[in-house]
Design a protein around this motif. Structure first.
Motif, PDB file in Angstrom:
ATOM      1  N   GLY A 192      44.019  74.815  16.543  1.00 57.20           N
ATOM      2  CA  GLY A 192      43.465  74.730  17.880  1.00 57.20           C
ATOM      3  C   GLY A 192      44.501  74.575  18.966  1.00 57.20           C
ATOM      4  O   GLY A 192      45.636  75.050  18.848  1.00 57.20           O
ATOM      5  N   GLY A 193      44.125  73.896  20.059  1.00 54.63           N
ATOM      6  CA  GLY A 193      45.016  73.722  21.192  1.00 54.63           C
ATOM      7  C   GLY A 193      45.356  75.048  21.836  1.00 54.63           C
ATOM      8  O   GLY A 193      44.572  76.002  21.828  1.00 54.63           O
ATOM      9  N   GLY A 194      46.561  75.123  22.398  1.00 56.31           N
ATOM     10  CA  GLY A 194      46.983  76.325  23.099  1.00 56.31           C
ATOM     11  C   GLY A 194      47.020  77.562  22.228  1.00 56.31           C
ATOM     12  O   GLY A 194      46.775  78.675  22.707  1.00 56.31           O
ATOM     13  N   PHE A 195      47.330  77.375  20.939  1.00 61.20           N
ATOM     14  CA  PHE A 195      47.374  78.529  20.038  1.00 61.20           C
ATOM     15  C   PHE A 195      46.011  79.208  19.975  1.00 61.20           C
ATOM     16  O   PHE A 195      45.916  80.430  19.911  1.00 61.20           O
ATOM     17  CB  PHE A 195      47.800  78.092  18.628  1.00 61.20           C
ATOM     18  CG  PHE A 195      49.186  77.531  18.558  1.00 61.20           C
ATOM     19  CD1 PHE A 195      50.291  78.362  18.540  1.00 61.20           C
ATOM     20  CD2 PHE A 195      49.388  76.160  18.518  1.00 61.20           C
ATOM     21  CE1 PHE A 195      51.576  77.848  18.477  1.00 61.20           C
ATOM     22  CE2 PHE A 195      50.670  75.634  18.452  1.00 61.20           C
ATOM     23  CZ  PHE A 195      51.765  76.476  18.441  1.00 61.20           C
ATOM     24  N   PHE A 196      44.948  78.418  19.973  1.00 64.60           N
ATOM     25  CA  PHE A 196      43.596  78.968  19.894  1.00 64.60           C
ATOM     26  C   PHE A 196      43.256  79.767  21.150  1.00 64.60           C
ATOM     27  O   PHE A 196      42.649  80.833  21.081  1.00 64.60           O
ATOM     28  CB  PHE A 196      42.599  77.829  19.708  1.00 64.60           C
ATOM     29  CG  PHE A 196      41.164  78.270  19.578  1.00 64.60           C
ATOM     30  CD1 PHE A 196      40.720  78.919  18.448  1.00 64.60           C
ATOM     31  CD2 PHE A 196      40.250  78.006  20.596  1.00 64.60           C
ATOM     32  CE1 PHE A 196      39.381  79.309  18.317  1.00 64.60           C
ATOM     33  CE2 PHE A 196      38.929  78.384  20.486  1.00 64.60           C
ATOM     34  CZ  PHE A 196      38.494  79.042  19.339  1.00 64.60           C
ATOM     35  N   PRO A 239      57.326  74.252  35.012  1.00 69.82           N
ATOM     36  CA  PRO A 239      58.066  75.337  34.364  1.00 69.82           C
ATOM     37  C   PRO A 239      57.133  76.470  33.952  1.00 69.82           C
ATOM     38  O   PRO A 239      55.955  76.236  33.622  1.00 69.82           O
ATOM     39  CB  PRO A 239      58.679  74.651  33.136  1.00 69.82           C
ATOM     40  CG  PRO A 239      58.734  73.200  33.485  1.00 69.82           C
ATOM     41  CD  PRO A 239      57.527  72.955  34.353  1.00 69.82           C
ATOM     42  N   LEU A 240      57.648  77.679  33.951  1.00 70.43           N
ATOM     43  CA  LEU A 240      56.827  78.846  33.626  1.00 70.43           C
ATOM     44  C   LEU A 240      56.205  78.711  32.240  1.00 70.43           C
ATOM     45  O   LEU A 240      55.015  79.014  32.053  1.00 70.43           O
ATOM     46  CB  LEU A 240      57.671  80.119  33.708  1.00 70.43           C
ATOM     47  CG  LEU A 240      56.954  81.424  33.327  1.00 70.43           C
ATOM     48  CD1 LEU A 240      55.751  81.660  34.246  1.00 70.43           C
ATOM     49  CD2 LEU A 240      57.924  82.599  33.381  1.00 70.43           C
ATOM     50  N   ARG A 241      56.968  78.253  31.263  1.00 74.76           N
ATOM     51  CA  ARG A 241      56.428  78.107  29.912  1.00 74.76           C
ATOM     52  C   ARG A 241      55.248  77.143  29.905  1.00 74.76           C
ATOM     53  O   ARG A 241      54.233  77.388  29.241  1.00 74.76           O
ATOM     54  CB  ARG A 241      57.505  77.613  28.943  1.00 74.76           C
ATOM     55  CG  ARG A 241      56.974  77.354  27.542  1.00 74.76           C
ATOM     56  CD  ARG A 241      58.033  76.805  26.615  1.00 74.76           C
ATOM     57  NE  ARG A 241      58.986  77.835  26.236  1.00 74.76           N
ATOM     58  CZ  ARG A 241      59.922  77.650  25.288  1.00 74.76           C
ATOM     59  NH1 ARG A 241      60.031  76.473  24.688  1.00 74.76           N
ATOM     60  NH2 ARG A 241      60.748  78.622  24.980  1.00 74.76           N
ATOM     61  N   SER A 242      55.371  76.049  30.642  1.00 74.71           N
ATOM     62  CA  SER A 242      54.279  75.076  30.710  1.00 74.71           C
ATOM     63  C   SER A 242      53.034  75.685  31.343  1.00 74.71           C
ATOM     64  O   SER A 242      51.904  75.458  30.881  1.00 74.71           O
ATOM     65  CB  SER A 242      54.723  73.844  31.503  1.00 74.71           C
ATOM     66  OG  SER A 242      55.775  73.168  30.845  1.00 74.71           O
ATOM     67  N   LYS A 243      53.223  76.454  32.404  1.00 70.01           N
ATOM     68  CA  LYS A 243      52.075  77.070  33.060  1.00 70.01           C
ATOM     69  C   LYS A 243      51.397  78.095  32.148  1.00 70.01           C
ATOM     70  O   LYS A 243      50.158  78.164  32.098  1.00 70.01           O
ATOM     71  CB  LYS A 243      52.512  77.720  34.379  1.00 70.01           C
ATOM     72  CG  LYS A 243      52.844  76.690  35.450  1.00 70.01           C
ATOM     73  CD  LYS A 243      53.031  77.306  36.821  1.00 70.01           C
ATOM     74  CE  LYS A 243      54.364  77.984  36.963  1.00 70.01           C
ATOM     75  NZ  LYS A 243      54.632  78.394  38.364  1.00 70.01           N
ATOM     76  N   TYR A 247      47.460  77.351  31.258  1.00 71.74           N
ATOM     77  CA  TYR A 247      46.427  78.067  32.003  1.00 71.74           C
ATOM     78  C   TYR A 247      45.920  79.341  31.338  1.00 71.74           C
ATOM     79  O   TYR A 247      44.896  79.880  31.761  1.00 71.74           O
ATOM     80  CB  TYR A 247      46.961  78.414  33.395  1.00 71.74           C
ATOM     81  CG  TYR A 247      47.284  77.201  34.238  1.00 71.74           C
ATOM     82  CD1 TYR A 247      46.316  76.244  34.520  1.00 71.74           C
ATOM     83  CD2 TYR A 247      48.570  77.001  34.731  1.00 71.74           C
ATOM     84  CE1 TYR A 247      46.617  75.132  35.287  1.00 71.74           C
ATOM     85  CE2 TYR A 247      48.886  75.890  35.501  1.00 71.74           C
ATOM     86  CZ  TYR A 247      47.902  74.955  35.772  1.00 71.74           C
ATOM     87  OH  TYR A 247      48.206  73.849  36.519  1.00 71.74           O
ATOM     88  N   THR A 248      46.593  79.831  30.304  1.00 71.48           N
ATOM     89  CA  THR A 248      46.193  81.102  29.703  1.00 71.48           C
ATOM     90  C   THR A 248      44.810  81.012  29.066  1.00 71.48           C
ATOM     91  O   THR A 248      44.523  80.113  28.269  1.00 71.48           O
ATOM     92  CB  THR A 248      47.224  81.534  28.643  1.00 71.48           C
ATOM     93  OG1 THR A 248      48.490  81.724  29.280  1.00 71.48           O
ATOM     94  CG2 THR A 248      46.806  82.841  27.973  1.00 71.48           C
ATOM     95  N   ASN A 249      43.935  81.946  29.437  1.00 72.90           N
ATOM     96  CA  ASN A 249      42.617  82.139  28.815  1.00 72.90           C
ATOM     97  C   ASN A 249      41.672  80.949  28.941  1.00 72.90           C
ATOM     98  O   ASN A 249      40.776  80.771  28.098  1.00 72.90           O
ATOM     99  CB  ASN A 249      42.766  82.529  27.339  1.00 72.90           C
ATOM    100  CG  ASN A 249      43.405  83.888  27.156  1.00 72.90           C
ATOM    101  OD1 ASN A 249      43.389  84.715  28.071  1.00 72.90           O
ATOM    102  ND2 ASN A 249      43.985  84.125  25.995  1.00 72.90           N
ATOM    103  N   LEU A 250      41.804  80.140  29.973  1.00 70.02           N
ATOM    104  CA  LEU A 250      40.858  79.040  30.163  1.00 70.02           C
ATOM    105  C   LEU A 250      39.425  79.554  30.324  1.00 70.02           C
ATOM    106  O   LEU A 250      38.478  78.938  29.818  1.00 70.02           O
ATOM    107  CB  LEU A 250      41.242  78.220  31.396  1.00 70.02           C
ATOM    108  CG  LEU A 250      42.542  77.404  31.325  1.00 70.02           C
ATOM    109  CD1 LEU A 250      42.823  76.763  32.679  1.00 70.02           C
ATOM    110  CD2 LEU A 250      42.465  76.341  30.236  1.00 70.02           C
TER     111      LEU A 250
END
Length: 285
Positions: A192-196, A239-243, A247-250
């Motif tokens: 899960g988490g961001g990977f999901f 940082p770009l990586r953090s963003k 935020y991706t696919n919320l």
């Protein structure tokens, strides 16, 4: 097969990705969204007919007690995520014990239910904290789900077992790591988490089915209330990586969760801990 479904209850500004951008001293000046997002998650769970465990920060419970009571009233497990998302490897044993005591008191007062489960912020029990499980046992916790048996830039204990283990020979405490998929010599995050959010849903479905069918073990999945909130504020100077991670696919997260609920059987982590206690291995760091 019963898989463990869990929610790490923290607000959008409390995540590890923003810890060097948003200071803890600024938290009380930021409008909370976590209460509304918890209720949104609870409604989704009612819709799909699942129960879960909500690993909750004491800091959140102090400020959103009604949301915490609602978690318990709707039949979900309330468990501890520490007080304010401080990583365990930054504590010494005494500080960790104090954090456990403080957060448990707040959660039990807000929810009116005993707290027996714990998840370390950012899966921060690892080879640097050989004393952490002993402290958890001393405070009467039945299980922990605080280990990520992978390598990651924010966390990870690659040498730990992939499935439930007893970290102490003289204690019934069970550690239930978050799910990984083994592909040859590679171990992939699949819980899960961001990977999901970032990867296609087909990857998670494949990985969880592989764990259930090939390994014949349950999966442990987690996400956060802010992940179903596409309208949350944007942190321009992060940082770009953090963003990208945050935020991706919320906007698509809720529908992905509905698919996940339909494809597998899910339940609370305390139920899973009772099952896994009968067959877990011993592993001492």
């Amino acid at each position: 097969m019963l898989n463990g479904l869990s929610v790490d209850v923290e607000d959008w500004f409390q995540v590890g990705a923003f810890e060097n951008t948003i200071a803890r001293s600024d938290w009380d000046g930021i409008a909370l969204r976590v209460g509304d997002n918890v209720r949104r998650v609870l409604d989704l769970f009612d819709e799909v007919g699942v129960k879960a465990t909500f690993f909750t920060l004491g800091w959140v419970a102090e400020r959103e007690p009604q949301a915490i009571r609602t978690i318990v009233e709707r039949g979900h497990e309330l468990a501890s995520h520490g007080y304010d998302h401080t990583r365990v490897f930054t504590f010494d044993p005494g500080q960790f014990a104090a954090d456990l005591k403080r957060s448990r008191a707040i959660l039990e007062d807000a929810g009116g239910a005993a707290i027996t489960g714990y998840r370390a912020p950012s899966f921060s029990i690892d080879q640097r904290t050989p004393w952490a499980h002993e402290v958890l046992a001393e405070h009467g916790y039945a299980y922990s789900s605080s280990v990520a048996p992978i390598r990651h830039d924010h966390y990870g204990w690659r040498e730990a077992p992939r499935f439930a283990f007893r970290p102490l020979a003289d204690s019934p405490l069970v550690e239930i790591p978050v799910t990984t998929a083994q592909v040859g010599e590679r171990r992939l995050a699949a819980g899960g988490g961001g990977f999901f959010r970032v990867l296609p849903y087909a990857f998670s479905r494949w990985a969880i089915a592989r764990v259930n069918c090939d390994d014949r073990r349950p999966a442990v999945f987690y996400f956060h209330p802010w992940e179903v909130d596409p309208g949350q504020p944007r942190v321009a100077d992060a940082p770009l990586r953090s963003k990208l991670r945050h935020y991706t696919n919320l906007a698509g997260m809720a529908d992905k969760l509905r698919r996940l609920a339909g494809d597998f059987h899910w339940g609370r982590m305390d139920e899973l801990a009772r099952i896994e206690a009968q067959r877990c291995v011993e592993f001492a760091p």
